[in-house]
Design a protein around this motif. Structure first.
Motif, PDB file in Angstrom:
ATOM      1  N   GLY A 114       0.815  -0.970  -0.010  1.00 42.58           N
ATOM      2  CA  GLY A 114      -0.106   0.172   0.018  1.00 42.58           C
ATOM      3  C   GLY A 114       0.738   1.313  -0.070  1.00 42.58           C
ATOM      4  N   GLY A 115       1.967   1.176   0.786  1.00 44.97           N
ATOM      5  CA  GLY A 115       2.729   2.178   0.884  1.00 44.97           C
ATOM      6  C   GLY A 115       3.447   2.598  -0.487  1.00 44.97           C
ATOM      7  N   LEU A 116       3.935   1.576  -1.286  1.00 49.59           N
ATOM      8  CA  LEU A 116       4.587   1.424  -2.444  1.00 49.59           C
ATOM      9  C   LEU A 116       3.662   2.267  -3.589  1.00 49.59           C
ATOM     10  N   GLN A 117       2.413   1.826  -3.339  1.00 52.14           N
ATOM     11  CA  GLN A 117       1.229   2.340  -4.153  1.00 52.14           C
ATOM     12  C   GLN A 117       1.405   3.780  -4.047  1.00 52.14           C
ATOM     13  N   TYR A 118       1.487   4.382  -3.035  1.00 50.25           N
ATOM     14  CA  TYR A 118       1.623   6.019  -2.889  1.00 50.25           C
ATOM     15  C   TYR A 118       2.733   6.386  -3.496  1.00 50.25           C
ATOM     16  N   ALA A 119       3.722   5.517  -3.502  1.00 56.88           N
ATOM     17  CA  ALA A 119       5.186   6.046  -3.948  1.00 56.88           C
ATOM     18  C   ALA A 119       5.061   6.030  -5.344  1.00 56.88           C
ATOM     19  N   THR A 120       4.402   5.311  -6.148  1.00 59.05           N
ATOM     20  CA  THR A 120       4.147   5.524  -7.638  1.00 59.05           C
ATOM     21  C   THR A 120       3.909   6.691  -8.196  1.00 59.05           C
ATOM     22  N   ILE A 121       3.315   7.581  -7.180  1.00 59.61           N
ATOM     23  CA  ILE A 121       3.135   9.033  -7.697  1.00 59.61           C
ATOM     24  C   ILE A 121       4.159   9.827  -7.989  1.00 59.61           C
ATOM     25  N   THR A 122       5.224   9.608  -7.477  1.00 60.33           N
ATOM     26  CA  THR A 122       6.551  10.230  -7.862  1.00 60.33           C
ATOM     27  C   THR A 122       7.554   9.317  -8.162  1.00 60.33           C
ATOM     28  N   ARG A 123       7.383   8.066  -8.382  1.00 59.03           N
ATOM     29  CA  ARG A 123       8.215   7.216  -8.727  1.00 59.03           C
ATOM     30  C   ARG A 123       7.740   6.210  -9.818  1.00 59.03           C
ATOM     31  N   PRO A 124       7.485   6.785 -11.311  1.00 57.58           N
ATOM     32  CA  PRO A 124       6.748   5.849 -12.171  1.00 57.58           C
ATOM     33  C   PRO A 124       7.651   4.861 -12.531  1.00 57.58           C
ATOM     34  N   ASP A 125       8.600   4.755 -12.114  1.00 58.34           N
ATOM     35  CA  ASP A 125       9.565   3.480 -12.534  1.00 58.34           C
ATOM     36  C   ASP A 125       9.243   2.235 -11.916  1.00 58.34           C
ATOM     37  N   ILE A 126       8.666   2.318 -10.753  1.00 57.17           N
ATOM     38  CA  ILE A 126       8.165   1.342  -9.863  1.00 57.17           C
ATOM     39  C   ILE A 126       6.693   0.715 -10.223  1.00 57.17           C
ATOM     40  N   VAL A 127       6.058   1.421 -11.198  1.00 57.33           N
ATOM     41  CA  VAL A 127       4.657   1.025 -11.189  1.00 57.33           C
ATOM     42  C   VAL A 127       4.213  -0.285 -11.783  1.00 57.33           C
ATOM     43  N   PHE A 128       5.161  -0.907 -12.548  1.00 58.74           N
ATOM     44  CA  PHE A 128       4.847  -2.208 -13.021  1.00 58.74           C
ATOM     45  C   PHE A 128       5.148  -3.243 -12.045  1.00 58.74           C
ATOM     46  N   THR A 129       6.086  -3.047 -11.271  1.00 60.05           N
ATOM     47  CA  THR A 129       6.274  -3.952  -9.980  1.00 60.05           C
ATOM     48  C   THR A 129       5.279  -3.959  -9.135  1.00 60.05           C
ATOM     49  N   VAL A 130       4.955  -2.671  -8.555  1.00 59.15           N
ATOM     50  CA  VAL A 130       3.768  -2.532  -7.405  1.00 59.15           C
ATOM     51  C   VAL A 130       2.545  -3.143  -8.175  1.00 59.15           C
ATOM     52  N   ASN A 131       2.515  -3.009  -9.365  1.00 57.96           N
ATOM     53  CA  ASN A 131       1.126  -3.673  -9.825  1.00 57.96           C
ATOM     54  C   ASN A 131       1.083  -5.218  -9.990  1.00 57.96           C
ATOM     55  N   LYS A 132       2.230  -5.580 -10.034  1.00 54.55           N
ATOM     56  CA  LYS A 132       2.594  -7.042 -10.038  1.00 54.55           C
ATOM     57  C   LYS A 132       2.242  -7.800  -8.581  1.00 54.55           C
ATOM     58  N   VAL A 133       2.829  -6.892  -7.552  1.00 52.26           N
ATOM     59  CA  VAL A 133       3.064  -7.579  -6.292  1.00 52.26           C
ATOM     60  C   VAL A 133       1.570  -7.179  -5.660  1.00 52.26           C
ATOM     61  N   SER A 134       0.703  -6.510  -6.065  1.00 51.59           N
ATOM     62  CA  SER A 134      -0.507  -5.971  -5.590  1.00 51.59           C
ATOM     63  C   SER A 134      -1.564  -7.048  -6.008  1.00 51.59           C
ATOM     64  N   GLN A 135      -1.207  -7.714  -6.789  1.00 48.73           N
ATOM     65  CA  GLN A 135      -2.188  -8.878  -7.344  1.00 48.73           C
ATOM     66  C   GLN A 135      -2.204 -10.053  -6.224  1.00 48.73           C
ATOM     67  N   PHE A 136      -1.141  -9.891  -5.389  1.00 47.70           N
ATOM     68  CA  PHE A 136      -1.285 -11.171  -4.532  1.00 47.70           C
ATOM     69  C   PHE A 136      -1.440 -10.677  -2.776  1.00 47.70           C
ATOM     70  N   SER A 137      -2.174  -9.618  -2.945  1.00 48.25           N
ATOM     71  CA  SER A 137      -2.287  -9.025  -1.553  1.00 48.25           C
ATOM     72  C   SER A 137      -3.091  -9.879  -0.602  1.00 48.25           C
ATOM     73  N   HIS A 138      -4.076 -10.668  -1.348  1.00 49.80           N
ATOM     74  CA  HIS A 138      -5.009 -11.572  -0.580  1.00 49.80           C
ATOM     75  C   HIS A 138      -4.229 -12.726   0.215  1.00 49.80           C
ATOM     76  N   THR A 139      -3.317 -13.360  -0.372  1.00 49.82           N
ATOM     77  CA  THR A 139      -2.656 -14.250   0.188  1.00 49.82           C
ATOM     78  C   THR A 139      -0.982 -14.296  -0.541  1.00 49.82           C
ATOM     79  N   PRO A 140      -0.320 -13.524   0.166  1.00 48.56           N
ATOM     80  CA  PRO A 140       1.052 -13.402  -0.359  1.00 48.56           C
ATOM     81  C   PRO A 140       1.732 -14.482   0.122  1.00 48.56           C
ATOM     82  N   LEU A 141       2.836 -15.048  -0.799  1.00 54.79           N
ATOM     83  CA  LEU A 141       3.868 -16.040  -0.636  1.00 54.79           C
ATOM     84  C   LEU A 141       5.226 -15.384  -0.048  1.00 54.79           C
ATOM     85  N   GLU A 142       6.122 -16.275   0.376  1.00 54.78           N
ATOM     86  CA  GLU A 142       7.408 -15.649   0.466  1.00 54.78           C
ATOM     87  C   GLU A 142       8.024 -15.194  -0.653  1.00 54.78           C
ATOM     88  N   GLN A 143       7.951 -15.942  -1.991  1.00 55.95           N
ATOM     89  CA  GLN A 143       8.569 -15.256  -3.051  1.00 55.95           C
ATOM     90  C   GLN A 143       8.028 -13.932  -3.366  1.00 55.95           C
TER      91      GLN A 143
END
Length: 188
Positions: free
Chosen positions: A35-64
């Motif tokens: 969630g904090g990274l999602q706010y950071a994407t406003i000023t850091r567009p270079d992390i948008v792709f990664t944050v989008n990917k990891v957000s998809q696993f917020s319901h049941t995150p794994l170690e990886q």
């Protein structure tokens, strides 16, 4: 996150995360950090792709998934990242992982420089078609001194044969005075 090591680029664009494996034992922490990274994407567009990917696993995150959030490097491929600023406004940006491993940081920087130059050429053509003249050549800032020096030096070296096309492309634009490359410290 105290012991986390910062990485210059978050992850590769072809990242595929599994849905099987060890479950991360602190899902609330995972959701909080993502969630904090999602706010950071406003000023850091270079992390948008990664944050989008990891957000998809917020319901049941794994170690990886947690390792990707921290992040955890898996290969030695470089990223091409650049920002095009028109006046005082961010016009466009790009952040993508190279398909192959670069043999040097200069090679990786020349790939980024050539990609940025291509995007700037497109922008110049668009502005020209809209009858908006550009009085000065665009300035490309690069934090790699070797790249800046090689872009100004017409003599080619053995070490540049792996990125010779990008080198010629950038040098040609500079010779025609249609662009200039300037060194900027990484800190800035």
């Amino acid at each position: 996150m105290v012991d986390a090591r910062p990485m210059p680029a978050p992850t590769m664009s072809s990242l595929k995360l599994d849905t099987s494996g060890a479950v991360f034992d602190k899902p609330l922490l995972y959701r909080s950090v993502v969630g904090g990274l999602q706010y950071a994407t406003i000023t850091r567009p270079d992390i948008v792709f990664t944050v989008n990917k990891v957000s998809q696993f917020s319901h049941t995150p794994l170690e990886q998934h947690w390792k990707v959030v921290k992040p955890d490097p898996v290969d030695r491929k470089s990223y091409t990242e650049y920002y095009v600023i028109l006046g005082l406004n961010l016009f466009c940006w790009s952040s993508k992982k190279h398909v192959s491993v670069s043999r040097s940081s200069t090679e990786a920087e020349f790939r980024a420089l050539a990609d940025a130059m291509t995007n700037i050429m497109w922008l110049q053509k668009l502005l020209f078609e809209m009858y908006i003249p550009l009085d000065i050549a665009p300035t490309l800032f690069c934090d790699n001194q070797s790249t800046v020096l090689m872009s100004r030096n017409p003599i080619h070296h053995n070490r540049s044969k792996h990125f010779e096309i990008d080198l010629h492309f950038v040098q040609d634009r500079m010779v025609q005075l249609k662009a200039r490359v300037v060194h900027i410290p990484s800190f800035d």
